[in-house]
Design a protein around this motif. Sequence first.
Motif, PDB file in Angstrom:
ATOM      1  N   LEU A  13      35.828  94.641  79.349  1.00 11.06           N
ATOM      2  CA  LEU A  13      34.581  93.992  78.932  1.00 11.06           C
ATOM      3  C   LEU A  13      34.302  94.252  77.451  1.00 11.06           C
ATOM      4  CD1 LEU A  13      32.135  94.499  81.940  1.00 11.06           C
ATOM      5  CD2 LEU A  13      33.322  92.427  81.252  1.00 11.06           C
ATOM      6  N   GLY A  14      34.673  95.429  76.976  1.00 14.86           N
ATOM      7  CA  GLY A  14      34.526  95.743  75.554  1.00 14.86           C
ATOM      8  C   GLY A  14      35.385  94.827  74.692  1.00 14.86           C
ATOM      9  N   ARG A 152      29.237  88.281  93.917  1.00  6.57           N
ATOM     10  CA  ARG A 152      28.141  87.302  93.859  1.00  6.57           C
ATOM     11  C   ARG A 152      27.457  87.307  92.502  1.00  6.57           C
ATOM     12  NH1 ARG A 152      28.185  88.331  99.391  1.00  6.57           N
ATOM     13  NH2 ARG A 152      28.232  86.388 100.545  1.00  6.57           N
ATOM     14  N   LYS A 153      28.122  87.874  91.501  1.00  8.21           N
ATOM     15  CA  LYS A 153      27.538  87.937  90.166  1.00  8.21           C
ATOM     16  C   LYS A 153      27.532  86.564  89.516  1.00  8.21           C
ATOM     17  CE  LYS A 153      28.310  92.730  89.088  1.00  8.21           C
ATOM     18  NZ  LYS A 153      28.882  93.693  88.192  1.00  8.21           N
ATOM     19  N   LYS A 154      26.428  86.275  88.824  1.00  2.00           N
ATOM     20  CA  LYS A 154      26.299  85.025  88.094  1.00  2.00           C
ATOM     21  C   LYS A 154      26.661  85.279  86.640  1.00  2.00           C
ATOM     22  CE  LYS A 154      22.483  83.791  91.049  1.00  2.00           C
ATOM     23  NZ  LYS A 154      21.118  84.174  91.215  1.00  2.00           N
ATOM     24  N   ILE A 158      26.829  88.976  84.405  1.00  2.00           N
ATOM     25  CA  ILE A 158      27.960  89.438  83.595  1.00  2.00           C
ATOM     26  C   ILE A 158      27.535  89.528  82.128  1.00  2.00           C
ATOM     27  CG2 ILE A 158      30.366  89.000  82.966  1.00  2.00           C
ATOM     28  CD1 ILE A 158      30.592  87.397  85.629  1.00  2.00           C
ATOM     29  N   THR A 159      26.681  88.599  81.692  1.00  2.00           N
ATOM     30  CA  THR A 159      26.158  88.632  80.319  1.00  2.00           C
ATOM     31  C   THR A 159      25.405  89.931  80.068  1.00  2.00           C
ATOM     32  OG1 THR A 159      25.968  86.224  80.245  1.00  2.00           O
ATOM     33  CG2 THR A 159      24.617  87.450  78.696  1.00  2.00           C
ATOM     34  N   ARG A 160      24.550  90.329  81.003  1.00  2.00           N
ATOM     35  CA  ARG A 160      23.801  91.584  80.860  1.00  2.00           C
ATOM     36  C   ARG A 160      24.741  92.787  80.811  1.00  2.00           C
ATOM     37  NH1 ARG A 160      20.028  88.861  83.950  1.00  2.00           N
ATOM     38  NH2 ARG A 160      20.862  89.583  85.926  1.00  2.00           N
ATOM     39  N   GLU A 161      25.791  92.748  81.632  1.00  2.19           N
ATOM     40  CA  GLU A 161      26.765  93.842  81.638  1.00  2.19           C
ATOM     41  C   GLU A 161      27.492  93.920  80.299  1.00  2.19           C
ATOM     42  OE1 GLU A 161      30.332  95.388  84.565  1.00  2.19           O
ATOM     43  OE2 GLU A 161      29.001  93.806  85.265  1.00  2.19           O
ATOM     44  N   LEU A 162      27.812  92.755  79.740  1.00  6.04           N
ATOM     45  CA  LEU A 162      28.476  92.690  78.434  1.00  6.04           C
ATOM     46  C   LEU A 162      27.543  93.225  77.339  1.00  6.04           C
ATOM     47  CD1 LEU A 162      31.310  91.579  77.867  1.00  6.04           C
ATOM     48  CD2 LEU A 162      30.261  89.480  77.085  1.00  6.04           C
TER      49      LEU A 162
END
Length: 199
Positions: A13-14, A152-154, A158-162
């Motif tokens: 992700l990094g 079930r991630k939208k 994933i944007t928030r995780e990034l």
Amino acid sequence: MTPRQRRNHLDALGKAAAAPRKSWLGKCILLGGIQSAWIKSLLTTWGEGVRGGSAPRKPRGHACWNIIRGSRWSDKALERFTAALEQARGEGFKGEQAMNRAHAILWPQPAVSAIDMAINNDDIDFVEQAVLQAFDMNDPVYVVGLQYYTTRKKISDITRELQAIAPWLTDGEARKRVRWCLEIFRAKVFLSTRKLMSE
């Protein structure tokens, strides 16, 4: 997720967060409307198979009482439910088991033939093979695509995780990187499936 898998996941992700442009993540072909719809359908089937399905659940437990109290239930529907519950009790079920049996009577599981199941499993295995041939396990595109289709991630999740990994990214920049990864993921899987079908 083991600590090592978590570390690899965060590293990938990094890398996705550090991508200055789409081409940095990998080559991508533009898919036509039919091609895009076809690969999205296959990937959705694959994701459901890997995570265990996402079919809408029928009501469970005592949720039916909330429905019965609602205005949508008529006297006829209430009679049907009562008859199903009495039938379940007549078959020897009690308590929660009687409620579950009444649900099975009112909302029977659709009969899935062995052929339909085999076709679905073949699709899942075929896409799994295509995905594994197209990507390295530590590829950021693979990690984002895997997250999107098999959980079930939208895109927003994933944007928030990034953004948690790369707080300097704005919401729009992080979302753009997730979309790049998904576009490349679909394109590479499409090419991989086409290659497998021609063999």
